[in-house]
Write a protein that holds these residues in place. Sequence first.
Motif, PDB file in Angstrom:
ATOM      1  N   HIS A 100       0.916  -1.092  -0.034  1.00 45.46           N
ATOM      2  CA  HIS A 100       0.051  -0.296   0.216  1.00 45.46           C
ATOM      3  C   HIS A 100       1.135   1.254   0.141  1.00 45.46           C
ATOM      4  N   GLU A 101       1.859   1.200   1.015  1.00 46.16           N
ATOM      5  CA  GLU A 101       2.885   2.428   1.285  1.00 46.16           C
ATOM      6  C   GLU A 101       3.173   2.602  -0.458  1.00 46.16           C
ATOM      7  N   GLN A 102       4.220   1.762  -1.403  1.00 48.44           N
ATOM      8  CA  GLN A 102       4.543   1.606  -2.452  1.00 48.44           C
ATOM      9  C   GLN A 102       3.237   2.038  -3.728  1.00 48.44           C
ATOM     10  N   THR A 103       2.122   2.638  -3.398  1.00 49.30           N
ATOM     11  CA  THR A 103       1.452   2.206  -4.812  1.00 49.30           C
ATOM     12  C   THR A 103       0.355   3.118  -4.334  1.00 49.30           C
ATOM     13  N   ARG A 104       1.055   4.686  -3.123  1.00 43.95           N
ATOM     14  CA  ARG A 104       0.497   5.524  -3.610  1.00 43.95           C
ATOM     15  C   ARG A 104       0.602   6.684  -4.121  1.00 43.95           C
ATOM     16  N   PRO A 105      -0.307   7.004  -4.502  1.00 40.80           N
ATOM     17  CA  PRO A 105      -0.447   8.279  -5.773  1.00 40.80           C
ATOM     18  C   PRO A 105       0.683   9.101  -5.796  1.00 40.80           C
TER      19      PRO A 105
END
Length: 105
Positions: A100-105
């Motif tokens: 989730h952290e790595q895919t934040r816009p």
Amino acid sequence: MEEICVVTTVVDERSIAAGLADAAVVDHLAACAQVGGQVDSTYWWQQRVETNSEWSVQFKTAPGRVGALVEQIRANHPYDVPEILVNRVESNPDYAAWVHEQTRP
């Protein structure tokens, strides 16, 4: 356990698979992507059975990023009708938090 998504596709060249993987990670649409070894696929296409070698790509992403990831794959995929499969899976909390952290816009 927390939910993440695994998005899978196949292409006919390893370089294309690597390009799809790189683009998704660079754009934060996937936390990571794995290019799998060559597989032989048999399928119906244009009223006949075809068999070809393909490379698989698995992307790990947050559920909220699936739509954008699928659009990117579709826009850059060489096939007329690309296989794009989305599976929602349970993951350990630490890994899910990282995805989730790595895919934040």
